[in-house]
Design a protein around this motif. Structure first.
Motif, PDB file in Angstrom:
ATOM      1  N   LEU A 188       0.829  -1.198   0.000  1.00  0.00           N
ATOM      2  CA  LEU A 188       0.000   0.000   0.000  1.00  0.00           C
ATOM      3  C   LEU A 188       0.863   1.246   0.000  1.00  0.00           C
ATOM      4  O   LEU A 188       2.091   1.177   0.011  1.00  0.00           O
ATOM      5  CB  LEU A 188      -0.936  -0.015   1.207  1.00  0.00           C
ATOM      6  CG  LEU A 188      -1.927  -1.192   1.254  1.00  0.00           C
ATOM      7  CD1 LEU A 188      -2.742  -1.149   2.537  1.00  0.00           C
ATOM      8  CD2 LEU A 188      -2.831  -1.202   0.032  1.00  0.00           C
ATOM      9  N   ILE A 189       0.233   2.406   0.008  1.00  0.00           N
ATOM     10  CA  ILE A 189       0.953   3.664  -0.144  1.00  0.00           C
ATOM     11  C   ILE A 189       1.953   3.892   0.993  1.00  0.00           C
ATOM     12  O   ILE A 189       3.020   4.504   0.796  1.00  0.00           O
ATOM     13  CB  ILE A 189      -0.046   4.847  -0.244  1.00  0.00           C
ATOM     14  CG1 ILE A 189       0.661   6.112  -0.717  1.00  0.00           C
ATOM     15  CG2 ILE A 189      -0.763   5.053   1.069  1.00  0.00           C
ATOM     16  CD1 ILE A 189       1.198   6.036  -2.117  1.00  0.00           C
ATOM     17  N   GLU A 190       1.640   3.380   2.195  1.00  0.00           N
ATOM     18  CA  GLU A 190       2.562   3.600   3.314  1.00  0.00           C
ATOM     19  C   GLU A 190       3.763   2.651   3.292  1.00  0.00           C
ATOM     20  O   GLU A 190       4.730   2.833   4.030  1.00  0.00           O
ATOM     21  CB  GLU A 190       1.835   3.455   4.658  1.00  0.00           C
ATOM     22  CG  GLU A 190       1.307   2.057   4.940  1.00  0.00           C
ATOM     23  CD  GLU A 190      -0.159   1.894   4.540  1.00  0.00           C
ATOM     24  OE1 GLU A 190      -0.812   0.987   5.080  1.00  0.00           O
ATOM     25  OE2 GLU A 190      -0.635   2.685   3.716  1.00  0.00           O
ATOM     26  N   ASP A 191       3.706   1.631   2.427  1.00  0.00           N
ATOM     27  CA  ASP A 191       4.796   0.651   2.365  1.00  0.00           C
ATOM     28  C   ASP A 191       5.975   1.142   1.537  1.00  0.00           C
ATOM     29  O   ASP A 191       7.121   0.784   1.806  1.00  0.00           O
ATOM     30  CB  ASP A 191       4.280  -0.674   1.788  1.00  0.00           C
ATOM     31  CG  ASP A 191       3.192  -1.287   2.661  1.00  0.00           C
ATOM     32  OD1 ASP A 191       3.343  -1.233   3.898  1.00  0.00           O
ATOM     33  OD2 ASP A 191       2.209  -1.801   2.112  1.00  0.00           O
ATOM     34  N   ALA A 192       5.717   1.930   0.511  1.00  0.00           N
ATOM     35  CA  ALA A 192       6.787   2.459  -0.346  1.00  0.00           C
ATOM     36  C   ALA A 192       6.237   3.640  -1.124  1.00  0.00           C
ATOM     37  O   ALA A 192       5.078   3.645  -1.543  1.00  0.00           O
ATOM     38  CB  ALA A 192       7.282   1.377  -1.308  1.00  0.00           C
ATOM     39  N   ALA A 193       7.078   4.649  -1.320  1.00  0.00           N
ATOM     40  CA  ALA A 193       6.650   5.846  -2.039  1.00  0.00           C
ATOM     41  C   ALA A 193       6.555   5.564  -3.530  1.00  0.00           C
ATOM     42  O   ALA A 193       7.469   4.998  -4.134  1.00  0.00           O
ATOM     43  CB  ALA A 193       7.629   6.984  -1.788  1.00  0.00           C
ATOM     44  N   ASP A 194       5.417   5.947  -4.148  1.00  0.00           N
ATOM     45  CA  ASP A 194       5.276   5.837  -5.597  1.00  0.00           C
ATOM     46  C   ASP A 194       6.082   6.927  -6.288  1.00  0.00           C
ATOM     47  O   ASP A 194       6.359   7.982  -5.702  1.00  0.00           O
ATOM     48  CB  ASP A 194       3.797   5.986  -6.004  1.00  0.00           C
ATOM     49  CG  ASP A 194       2.982   4.732  -5.687  1.00  0.00           C
ATOM     50  OD1 ASP A 194       3.566   3.643  -5.625  1.00  0.00           O
ATOM     51  OD2 ASP A 194       1.767   4.865  -5.506  1.00  0.00           O
ATOM     52  N   SER A 195       6.424   6.662  -7.550  1.00  0.00           N
ATOM     53  CA  SER A 195       7.109   7.688  -8.345  1.00  0.00           C
ATOM     54  C   SER A 195       6.147   8.764  -8.821  1.00  0.00           C
ATOM     55  O   SER A 195       6.563   9.802  -9.332  1.00  0.00           O
ATOM     56  CB  SER A 195       7.793   7.041  -9.560  1.00  0.00           C
ATOM     57  OG  SER A 195       6.834   6.391 -10.394  1.00  0.00           O
ATOM     58  N   VAL A 196       4.860   8.534  -8.664  1.00  0.00           N
ATOM     59  CA  VAL A 196       3.817   9.490  -9.035  1.00  0.00           C
ATOM     60  C   VAL A 196       3.082   9.932  -7.769  1.00  0.00           C
ATOM     61  O   VAL A 196       2.506   9.095  -7.060  1.00  0.00           O
ATOM     62  CB  VAL A 196       2.816   8.874 -10.032  1.00  0.00           C
ATOM     63  CG1 VAL A 196       1.650   9.827 -10.292  1.00  0.00           C
ATOM     64  CG2 VAL A 196       3.508   8.526 -11.344  1.00  0.00           C
ATOM     65  N   GLY A 197       3.115  11.223  -7.457  1.00  0.00           N
ATOM     66  CA  GLY A 197       2.352  11.733  -6.328  1.00  0.00           C
ATOM     67  C   GLY A 197       0.869  11.717  -6.653  1.00  0.00           C
ATOM     68  O   GLY A 197       0.464  12.090  -7.755  1.00  0.00           O
ATOM     69  N   ILE A 198       0.059  11.265  -5.706  1.00  0.00           N
ATOM     70  CA  ILE A 198      -1.386  11.141  -5.923  1.00  0.00           C
ATOM     71  C   ILE A 198      -2.127  11.899  -4.843  1.00  0.00           C
ATOM     72  O   ILE A 198      -1.876  11.722  -3.642  1.00  0.00           O
ATOM     73  CB  ILE A 198      -1.816   9.660  -5.917  1.00  0.00           C
ATOM     74  CG1 ILE A 198      -1.110   8.885  -7.042  1.00  0.00           C
ATOM     75  CG2 ILE A 198      -3.333   9.540  -6.071  1.00  0.00           C
ATOM     76  CD1 ILE A 198      -1.377   7.387  -7.025  1.00  0.00           C
ATOM     77  N   GLY A 199      -3.049  12.777  -5.263  1.00  0.00           N
ATOM     78  CA  GLY A 199      -3.923  13.489  -4.341  1.00  0.00           C
ATOM     79  C   GLY A 199      -5.346  13.004  -4.519  1.00  0.00           C
ATOM     80  O   GLY A 199      -5.753  12.659  -5.624  1.00  0.00           O
ATOM     81  N   MET A 200      -6.110  12.968  -3.433  1.00  0.00           N
ATOM     82  CA  MET A 200      -7.475  12.457  -3.514  1.00  0.00           C
ATOM     83  C   MET A 200      -8.456  13.416  -2.874  1.00  0.00           C
ATOM     84  O   MET A 200      -8.215  13.942  -1.787  1.00  0.00           O
ATOM     85  CB  MET A 200      -7.571  11.090  -2.845  1.00  0.00           C
ATOM     86  CG  MET A 200      -8.911  10.400  -3.046  1.00  0.00           C
ATOM     87  SD  MET A 200      -8.803   8.613  -2.830  1.00  0.00           S
ATOM     88  CE  MET A 200     -10.531   8.162  -3.199  1.00  0.00           C
ATOM     89  N   VAL A 201      -9.574  13.643  -3.556  1.00  0.00           N
ATOM     90  CA  VAL A 201     -10.677  14.461  -3.050  1.00  0.00           C
ATOM     91  C   VAL A 201     -11.844  13.523  -2.774  1.00  0.00           C
ATOM     92  O   VAL A 201     -12.396  12.920  -3.694  1.00  0.00           O
ATOM     93  CB  VAL A 201     -11.091  15.542  -4.067  1.00  0.00           C
ATOM     94  CG1 VAL A 201     -12.303  16.309  -3.564  1.00  0.00           C
ATOM     95  CG2 VAL A 201      -9.928  16.487  -4.345  1.00  0.00           C
ATOM     96  N   PHE A 202     -12.188  13.387  -1.499  1.00  0.00           N
ATOM     97  CA  PHE A 202     -13.230  12.446  -1.104  1.00  0.00           C
ATOM     98  C   PHE A 202     -14.622  13.046  -1.307  1.00  0.00           C
ATOM     99  O   PHE A 202     -14.795  14.266  -1.343  1.00  0.00           O
ATOM    100  CB  PHE A 202     -13.037  12.029   0.351  1.00  0.00           C
ATOM    101  CG  PHE A 202     -11.768  11.260   0.597  1.00  0.00           C
ATOM    102  CD1 PHE A 202     -11.723   9.892   0.438  1.00  0.00           C
ATOM    103  CD2 PHE A 202     -10.610  11.935   0.978  1.00  0.00           C
ATOM    104  CE1 PHE A 202     -10.543   9.182   0.665  1.00  0.00           C
ATOM    105  CE2 PHE A 202      -9.432  11.241   1.210  1.00  0.00           C
ATOM    106  CZ  PHE A 202      -9.397   9.858   1.043  1.00  0.00           C
TER     107      PHE A 202
END
Length: 260
Positions: free
Chosen positions: A72-86
């Motif tokens: 998951l996202i907390e396990d390793a940083a992606d090369s693409v930053g992702i923002g989410m609007v709930f």
């Protein structure tokens, strides 16, 4: 075709006995505005959470710029930053607008509060809400809360090598808004896409006809856990696909099963 920012290959996800995603293939390319539509309960929000790295899949593979993601996202940083609007903005009621928008920096950086305040004000100006940093979410309208959540999603850490998200994920951003407020949000989504220094790529889940037509370039239609159709927004009106015709007309008659 350039390498996708995000690629899902044969992704499946179940909750108990309910298989929400069933071997889904999906790509999102740089600069793309992707609309994800379909009846309620067909896995649209689940796909966003999978893409964001907030939800593990049961089967399949996820690639970020061609590199397979593990965990998951907390396990390793992606090369693409992702923002989410709930969907419901998901602001912290006990924090001011400034504290909500700057939450990432207040919690995970050593930047001075005065500097964070400047960065927050810049983001609030970008979403058309200057000077409201001292207000609380309860003092805002629904449309204003949505815009504050946009400002939070595009916030970046100037001390980081990654300058802001490269992909924004919108989950029903116009849900519960009147037509005028919806238009404001739709215009803002496109404005942010075109703004220099802000993310140019996004995927948006929506049921609303105006939002589909005004914010998406390419559309995929999910039903029974699978991508049943995909095409451009213009092709929505010209396709004879029975699922699209029933969904867009709102008819209770057709291949989409009406629950209840």
């Amino acid at each position: 075709m350039t390498e996708p920012l995000i690629e899902l290959r044969g992704v499946s996800k179940s909750f108990g006995s309910n298989k929400v995603l069933d071997r889904v293939d999906l790509t999102i390319h740089q600069g793309e505005a992707l609309g994800i539509i379909g009846p309620s309960g067909t896995g649209k929000s689940t796909i966003l959470r999978v893409i964001a790295g907030l939800l593990a899949v049961d089967e399949g593979e996820i690639y970020v710029r061609g590199v397979r993601r593990t965990g998951l996202i907390e396990d390793a940083a992606d090369s693409v930053g992702i923002g989410m609007v709930f969907q419901q903005a998901a602001l912290f009621d006990s924090l001011t607008v400034e504290e909500n928008v700057g939450f990432l920096l207040y919690q995970n950086s050593k930047i001075a509060r005065s500097r964070i305040r400047q960065l927050v004000n810049t983001k609030l100006e970008m979403v058309g809400l200057p000077g409201i940093g001292e207000l609380y979410p309860s003092e805002l309208s629904g449309g204003m809360r949505k815009r504050v959540s946009f400002a939070r999603a595009i916030m970046s850490n100037p001390e980081s090598d990654q300058q802001g998200p490269e992909l924004l994920l919108y989950d029903e951003p116009t849900a519960g808004l009147d037509p005028i407020a919806s238009t404001v949000i739709e215009d803002l989504i496109r404005h942010l896409q075109c703004s220099q220094g802000v993310c140019s790529t996004y995927a948006i889940v929506t049921h609303q006809d105006s939002t589909i037509r005004r914010t998406a370039d390419r559309v995929i239609f999910l039903y029974q856990g699978r991508v049943q159709w995909q095409g451009t927004v213009d092709e929505i009106d010209s396709t004879d696909h029975p699922l699209i015709r029933q969904f867009m007309s709102g008819s209770v008659h057709g291949p989409i099963q009406v629950v209840g």
